[in-house]
Design an enzyme around this catalytic site. Structure first.
Site, PDB file in Angstrom:
ATOM      1  N   LYS A 178       0.821  -1.212   0.000  1.00 46.66           N
ATOM      2  CA  LYS A 178       0.000   0.000   0.000  1.00 46.66           C
ATOM      3  C   LYS A 178       0.856   1.264   0.000  1.00 46.66           C
ATOM      4  CE  LYS A 178      -4.531  -1.552   1.241  1.00 46.66           C
ATOM      5  NZ  LYS A 178      -5.701  -1.419   2.115  1.00 46.66           N
TER       6      LYS A 178
ATOM      7  N   ARG B 166      -3.948  -9.901   4.477  1.00 50.96           N
ATOM      8  CA  ARG B 166      -4.340  -9.937   3.061  1.00 50.96           C
ATOM      9  C   ARG B 166      -3.160  -9.448   2.225  1.00 50.96           C
ATOM     10  NH1 ARG B 166      -6.894  -6.312  -0.619  1.00 50.96           N
ATOM     11  NH2 ARG B 166      -8.395  -7.348  -2.013  1.00 50.96           N
TER      12      ARG B 166
END
Length: 312
Positions: A243, A277
């Site tokens: 991210k 995840r």
């Protein structure tokens, strides 16, 4: 640095074992004891404009191949999405279902792995469950009020994620007075909505939503204070992989964020995360399994070193 600063830092880094109200979860064909294990969720996006791979798994055969490869690399769980979270044109429900459902069906025919559908649409959720999905991963915090009812009418688990914007819309300059406390309050309220719709507590997972309507400083503080989310008592999922808060912290492109992603995942596990995840499955499985062993949650695969009459 003051003594108070040192004490605060030590408290933030100490290992935290979350007080789960229902640690043993049966999801599809698998049973997890989240007091003693961490599940690795692989990401497979069947979208032409996905955040990380830019459409590499958009073709049906590529998406199925990626799903099966994730299982072979040790994933406990495969998350299949057909619409990005990022702002942009809405993907019609029918088109999203056509992207997701064939992948779910093909993977279910080949494996009993836990399959989740990443969607905020009740109709896509319903079709995904019919095709064999056992989890619905809603990154919009129940923006579609019918989605919780769809999950309640099945045996599926529901992931409730914190985000503030309407699906696929901009949310410029997000502001929080207390990011962890506000996210925890949001999640508690959404949990009550799900319970009211008939989803039992033992089928709810929470996700604080790193980077979703949050800037890098918010996501770093959220990571540092993750235990405040895990203290809610439901299994906490973290979606950190590659991210932007990792890229901005380390000044790395999306293709160069593996080490930062692994560091963030390991830290979150020590602060109570029980599902991670990820894009890079094999590397994350190794990091997570090692972390479990260090925390005393898992036995080594074998023990030979200095265990016999001769040193090895």
């Amino acid at each position: 640095m003051t003594a108070t600063d040192v004490k605060t830092g030590a408290q933030a880094s100490a290992v935290f074992m979350p007080p789960l109200t229902s640690s043993v979860r049966t999801i599809g064909a698998h049973t997890f004891d989240f007091s003693r294990q961490v599940a690795v969720m692989a990401i497979v996006n069947r979208t032409p404009d996905s955040f990380y791979d830019g459409g590499r798994t958009f073709a049906l055969d590529r998406a199925v191949e990626a799903s099966l490869r994730a299982v072979a690399e040790g994933a406990d769980w495969v998350d299949i999405g057909g619409a990005p979270f990022a702002p942009g044109l809405a993907v019609p429900v029918e088109e999203e279902a056509e992207r997701v459902v064939p992948v779910v069906a093909a993977l279910r025919a080949a494996s009993d792995v836990v399959i989740s559908v990443d969607t905020f649409h009740a109709e896509v959720a319903r079709r995904g469950i019919e095709a064999g999905a056992t989890v619905i991963n809603d990154t919009t915090g129940l923006s579609d009020p019918e989605l919780a009812h769809v999950v309640a009418d099945s045996e599926a688990t529901l992931v409730i994620t914190h985000s503030l914007a309407s699906p696929r819309t901009q949310y410029p300059r997000p502001h929080y007075d207390d990011v962890a406390a506000e996210i925890a309050a949001f999640l508690r309220e959404r949990i009550e909505r799900a319970l009211s719709a008939g989803v039992p507590e033992e089928r709810i997972v929470i996700d604080p939503g790193h980077d979703l309507n949050k800037n890098t400083l918010h996501s770093l503080e959220l990571t540092r204070r993750l235990r405040e989310i895990a203290e809610i008592g439901l299994p906490t999922l973290v979606a950190l992989s590659n991210k932007d808060f990792i890229g901005e912290t380390l000044d790395r492109s999306r293709a160069e964020r593996l080490e930062g992603s692994l560091a963030a995942a390991v830290f979150c596990v020590t602060q109570g995360a029980r599902i991670v995840r990820v894009h890079e499955v094999a590397q994350t499985v190794a990091a997570v399994r090692m972390t479990e062993a260090i925390l005393g949650m898992r036995e080594p695969a074998y023990t030979r070193h200095n265990m016999g009459d001769a040193n090895e």
